[in-house]
Each structure stands twice: as structure tokens, then as C-alpha cells.
Write an enzyme that holds these catalytic residues in place. Structure first.
Site, PDB file in Angstrom:
ATOM      1  N   GLU A 166      -1.537  31.136  52.131  1.00 57.88           N
ATOM      2  CA  GLU A 166      -1.076  31.390  52.996  1.00 57.88           C
ATOM      3  C   GLU A 166      -0.591  32.863  51.644  1.00 57.88           C
ATOM      4  O   GLU A 166      -1.320  33.606  51.234  1.00 57.88           O
ATOM      5  CB  GLU A 166      -0.278  29.946  51.306  1.00 57.88           C
ATOM      6  CG  GLU A 166      -1.080  30.328  49.977  1.00 57.88           C
ATOM      7  CD  GLU A 166      -0.382  30.967  48.863  1.00 57.88           C
ATOM      8  OE1 GLU A 166       1.054  31.502  49.755  1.00 57.88           O
ATOM      9  OE2 GLU A 166      -0.103  30.831  47.468  1.00 57.88           O
ATOM     10  N   ARG A 167       0.663  33.282  52.110  1.00 58.86           N
ATOM     11  CA  ARG A 167       1.206  35.044  52.335  1.00 58.86           C
ATOM     12  C   ARG A 167       2.200  35.236  51.018  1.00 58.86           C
ATOM     13  O   ARG A 167       2.527  36.002  49.973  1.00 58.86           O
ATOM     14  CB  ARG A 167       1.712  35.099  53.545  1.00 58.86           C
ATOM     15  CG  ARG A 167       0.814  35.451  53.635  1.00 58.86           C
ATOM     16  CD  ARG A 167       1.565  35.842  55.349  1.00 58.86           C
ATOM     17  NE  ARG A 167       0.836  36.413  56.523  1.00 58.86           N
ATOM     18  CZ  ARG A 167       1.120  36.313  57.344  1.00 58.86           C
ATOM     19  NH1 ARG A 167       2.064  37.226  58.185  1.00 58.86           N
ATOM     20  NH2 ARG A 167       0.364  36.958  58.002  1.00 58.86           N
ATOM     21  N   GLU A 168       3.056  33.521  50.013  1.00 58.15           N
ATOM     22  CA  GLU A 168       3.820  33.471  49.080  1.00 58.15           C
ATOM     23  C   GLU A 168       3.231  33.931  48.594  1.00 58.15           C
ATOM     24  O   GLU A 168       3.699  34.998  46.966  1.00 58.15           O
ATOM     25  CB  GLU A 168       4.344  32.364  49.038  1.00 58.15           C
ATOM     26  CG  GLU A 168       4.877  31.445  50.212  1.00 58.15           C
ATOM     27  CD  GLU A 168       5.518  30.238  49.285  1.00 58.15           C
ATOM     28  OE1 GLU A 168       4.581  29.524  48.856  1.00 58.15           O
ATOM     29  OE2 GLU A 168       5.835  29.122  50.751  1.00 58.15           O
TER      30      GLU A 168
ATOM     31  N   GLY B  60      14.031  19.999  42.109  1.00 61.10           N
ATOM     32  CA  GLY B  60      13.850  21.041  41.501  1.00 61.10           C
ATOM     33  C   GLY B  60      14.359  22.494  41.587  1.00 61.10           C
ATOM     34  O   GLY B  60      15.149  22.998  42.447  1.00 61.10           O
ATOM     35  N   THR B  61      14.264  23.899  40.753  1.00 64.08           N
ATOM     36  CA  THR B  61      15.160  24.907  40.808  1.00 64.08           C
ATOM     37  C   THR B  61      14.190  25.926  40.933  1.00 64.08           C
ATOM     38  O   THR B  61      14.282  27.255  39.507  1.00 64.08           O
ATOM     39  CB  THR B  61      16.206  24.799  40.508  1.00 64.08           C
ATOM     40  OG1 THR B  61      15.957  25.028  38.173  1.00 64.08           O
ATOM     41  CG2 THR B  61      17.033  23.743  40.456  1.00 64.08           C
TER      42      THR B  61
ATOM     43  N   ALA C   2      10.395  28.329  41.637  1.00 61.66           N
ATOM     44  CA  ALA C   2      10.226  28.961  42.782  1.00 61.66           C
ATOM     45  C   ALA C   2       9.598  28.416  43.721  1.00 61.66           C
ATOM     46  O   ALA C   2      10.016  28.806  45.019  1.00 61.66           O
ATOM     47  CB  ALA C   2       8.668  29.437  42.779  1.00 61.66           C
TER      48      ALA C   2
ATOM     49  N   CYS D 194       4.775  28.855  41.219  1.00 63.82           N
ATOM     50  CA  CYS D 194       4.948  27.341  41.363  1.00 63.82           C
ATOM     51  C   CYS D 194       3.495  26.115  40.797  1.00 63.82           C
ATOM     52  O   CYS D 194       3.401  25.211  39.785  1.00 63.82           O
ATOM     53  CB  CYS D 194       5.645  26.127  42.314  1.00 63.82           C
ATOM     54  SG  CYS D 194       4.361  27.189  43.875  1.00 63.82           S
ATOM     55  N   ASN D 195       2.537  27.211  40.776  1.00 63.94           N
ATOM     56  CA  ASN D 195       1.304  26.263  40.907  1.00 63.94           C
ATOM     57  C   ASN D 195      -0.234  26.713  39.863  1.00 63.94           C
ATOM     58  O   ASN D 195      -0.643  26.495  40.049  1.00 63.94           O
ATOM     59  CB  ASN D 195       0.809  25.346  42.081  1.00 63.94           C
ATOM     60  CG  ASN D 195       0.291  26.425  43.088  1.00 63.94           C
ATOM     61  OD1 ASN D 195       0.438  27.835  42.440  1.00 63.94           O
ATOM     62  ND2 ASN D 195       0.515  26.312  44.439  1.00 63.94           N
TER      63      ASN D 195
END
Length: 437
Positions: free
Chosen positions: A116-118, A192-193, A195, A47-48
């Protein structure tokens, strides 16, 4: 093996530009590998951030900068962006910088919420996708598998990320503090759709929120909710969904923020997780409306201790060095094979003399076995030393020795110069150019 990567992330550009670049990068890796321009490629798209990792073929017609420029220009054309803008926007890495960068990213040290772990799962899925499409070369697989090991070591050996924090989780914690009621009774509307939207849906469910609607300006809400649950919202039904929502979460990074005038009266919490903004900041001035932004998240997120971050960076630096040392050691295989072939050729010649004089007897077989054991023993130390010297950046000394002692001509493997760890600005200090075109 020559590895490189191209990077566009939240640190340098707005989310909308990252999204457009990600769209432009679709199919680029597969195309480059199928044309033979690259020996392998893996695309990491979140997403980023957009990161494209590539490996040049052994006899490439262009160097690393040339390959990077060609890829950036192809992405720009497909994204409908100015080529010069994309070339100036995307960071380029090569050599030892590549594992250092990837290991830093996968450990959460480059994330908007440090630790962050994502991102770890996203890196793992990028490798799996490349393996499935056939673009993951063995060297890139080794790189990404080493990244996964590094992330596990950071998680196990430091306090970094031990609370399982992410941008989404911190934002929802903030929303919980300022929104009336509890999550099971709240109605959520997600914009939004991608991640981020998927992570938001999962986080909402973890908190007990079951009444979730999803809106997509691109019309993908139905497909998204079919896969992840929730109720799709169309353009026609959006006004009603806005009225029902207690918490509105934007993570689409749409081309234009929704104006405050479209929000109905009434108390609600608005969470804008899009770097390009899904909602006009003037929403914060509406009566009984609380606005949470990425800046709010960064300020509110509990800081990781300096000790945890420092320990994580030490692990990353050591892992990057180990990866490069192992890569350099493997590059000495050609020299080791040449020495073994030379030695075994001498042995076979002597054994032929024994057979000529004594015939094929039991004694001859015992002599051959003994001599082969002796040769293997003699080769052990030179083999070990070859890898040691390569790891120390002294491969040329070993090659020179082979040439001087045995007359063997072996190409000296490329050993990249050691580069200092890159220093990165804090995201809030870095200007984010916007796309043109």
C-alpha cells in the site's frame, strides 16, 4: 551520529493501544530536543503505527537503550499506560537496523496490505512536520530523504503496489460487491476522524459517493467535516444516521465496540477497519447485514507476487547498506581533515622558506600555485581511499596508517556491526497485547 527508533504497530499491539501511545507521544520529540536529551527526533504516527526516530547528541549522558527507555517511560506516563507494558510492547532499533526498518516500512512491506502507498505520504509528512517544529536534525533528514528515494525506486522498479492498493480501497471494493446500488446513490456513515477516516473519505469520493456522514465519539466530527466535507453526526443524531446508512465504516478504534443491539433493522454493509474493533462481531449475525473486517481485507486482497516482494526487499537491503556505507564514509571526515591540515602545514612552511630567500616575486607566486596543485593531487588518492576503506568497515586500518606514517592521532569512527535482516511474523500470527491502565 547515533540513530535509533521505537516502534509500536499493528503487528504487535491492538489499534487502541497504538492510538493511546500516539497520544502519549505528542510533544515528546520536541521536549527531548529542547532539553538537549536528543540532537533530533521525528515522530511517525499513523492509524496503525507509532514510530519515534531519534538521534543522540555527540556527548550524550546515556546510551541508546537508556534513551529509548526514558522516551518509552515518558510516553507511557502521558498515555496513562503501565510503563513496563510500554517498554515490552515497543520494538527498539539502533544502528543499521534503523534505515533497514524505515525503508521497509516506507516501501509498504510492513503494511497490513503489503504494497500500500499511503505510508509513503505519511513518512513524508512526518519529516515535514519535524522540520517545521525544528526537531529534524540533518542526519535524520538524510535518513528520511533516503527512505523517500527507496520508496520511489521500489515503486518504479517492481510491481509492488502498482494497483495503488490500501486497506481502505480493498475494503471498499469488497463492500461494493455485496451492497445493492452504486456508490453515487449510497449513503455512507464513517466512524472516526483520524488518518484512516480521512483516507476513507477520499476513497469514497473517488468512487462517486457524495452522501457521507461522520461520527466521532470524542466529539471531533464537526471539526473534521469542516476540513474534509461531509456532515457531522452527534450522539443524539447517531440513531438516525445508522438507519440512513447503506455502508457503515468504522476506523476509530474506540475503547468499546458498538453492540449489535444498537443497529437498526434493514440491509446494510458494515466495514470494521479498526484493529480494536469499532463494532461487536455479533453484527454479522444480524439479518441482511454483511460484516467486513480487517481479516476479510487480508484474505481478499490480491497477493503481491513473490517476485515483486523479493525484488522490493532486495532494493531495501541495498539502500540500507548504501545509507550506512555513506554514513560511515562521512565519519572519516575527521581523518581526512587531519591529513589535509598536516600536509598543508608542511607546504606553508616550505613556502615561507621560499619567500624568505626570494621575496614576493612573480616566480614565487608561480611556485606556490604549482606546489598547491601538486599537494591537492597527492591528497586525492588518500582521500578516496579513506572513504573506500570506511565503507568496507576498515576505517581503523586507515587511522593506524596515519598514526604510523605521520604521527597523527585521530579517533576511530564507530562502525556498527552488520546485522542480519530482521524477520517479522505475519500480523495474523502475532499476539496483540492490550493496554492496561
Amino acid at each position: 551520529m547515533v540513530l535509533f527508533c521505537l516502534v509500536a504497530s499493528h503487528r504487535t499491539v491492538d489499534l487502541n493501544t497504538v492510538a493511546r501511545l500516539s497520544t502519549g507521544a505528542l510533544g515528546v520529540a520536541e521536549d527531548a530536543v529542547s532539553r538537549g536529551a536528543l540532537a533530533g527526533a521525528i515522530t511517525l504516527s499513523t492509524c496503525n503505527r507509532l514510530e519515534l526516530y531519534g538521534e543522540l547528541p555527540e556527548h550524550a549522558s546515556v546510551d541508546v537503550p537508556g534513551a529509548q527507555q526514558q522516551l518509552a517511560e515518558r510516553i507511557a506516563r502521558r498515555a496513562g499506560l503501565d510503563e513496563r507494558f510500554v517498554l515490552e510492547t515497543m520494538d527498539a532499533y539502533e544502528g543499521p537496523e534503523v534505515p533497514r526498518h524505515l525503508f521497509t516500512v516506507v516501501s509498504g512491506l510492513e503494511s497490513a496490505v503489503v504494497g500500500e502507498r499511503e505510508i509513503t505520504g505519511q513518512v513524508r509528512r512526518a519529516l515535514a512536520g519535524a522540520q517545521q517544529s525544528g526537531t529534524a536534525s540533518p542526519h535524520l533528514v538524510q535518513l528520511f530523504e533516503a527512505a523517500a528515494r527507496t520508496a520511489r525506486e521500489v515503486g518504479a522498479s517492481t510491481g509492488l503496489g502498482e494497483r495503488g492498493r490500501s486497506i481502505v480501497s480493498v475494503a471498499l471494493d469488497l463492500a461494493d460487491d455485496i451492497t445493492s446500488g452504486d456508490w453515487p446513490e449510497r449513503h455512507a456513515l464513517v466512524f472516526g476522524t483520524g488518518a484512516y477516516a480521512g483516507a476513507t473519505m477520499a476513497a469514497l469520493r473517488d468512487r462517486g459517493c457524495a452522501d457521507i456522514e461522520v461520527y466521532s465519539g470524542s466529539g471531533r466530527a464537526q471539526q473534521f467535516t469542516d476540513q474534509r466535507g461531509g456532515s457531522p453526526v452527534t450522539d443524539e443524531s447517531l440513531p438516525g444516521a445508522l438507519r440512513r446508512a447503506d455502508v457503515i465504516i468504522g476506523c476509530s478504534g474506540g475503547s468499546a465496540p458498538m453492540p449489535a443491539s444498537r443497529f437498526p433493522a434493514g440491509p446494510r454493509t458494515v466495514v470494521d477497519l479498526a484493529l480494536a474493533r469499532d463494532f461487536d462481531p455479533a453484527v454479522a449475525d444480524l439479518p441482511n447485514v454483511e460484516l467486513i473486517t480487517l481479516e476479510s481485507v487480508r484474505v481478499a486482497a490480491p497477493e503481491e507476487t513473490r517476485e515483486s516482494v523479493a525484488a522490493a526487499r532486495e532494493i531495501v537491503e541495498r539502500a540500507a547498506r548504501d545509507f550506512e556505507n555513506a554514513r560511515t564514509a562521512r565519519s572519516m571526515d575527521q581523518a581526512i581533515v587531519a591529513l589535509r591540515k598536516h600536509t598543508m602545514a608542511v607546504l606553508d612552511a616550505e613556502l615561507d622558506k621560499v619567500r624568505t630567500h626570494h621575496g614576493c616575486t612573480g616566480a614565487e607566486e608561480q611556485i606556490e600555485m604549482a606546489m598547491r596543485r601538486m599537494v591537492r593531487s597527492l591528497l586525492h588518492t588518500p582521500t578516496v581511499r579513506a572513504r573506500q576503506l570506511a565503507a568496507e568497515g576498515r576505517a581503523d586500518e586507515y587511522i593506524t596508517g596515519l598514526e604510523a606514517l605521520y604521527g597523527l592521532e585521530v579517533a576511530v569512527p564507530d562502525v556498527p556491526e552488520e546485522t542480519a535482516p530482521s524477520t517479522r511474523q505475519d500480523p495474523s500470527d502475532t499476539p496483540r497485547p492490550r493496554a492496561v491502565g
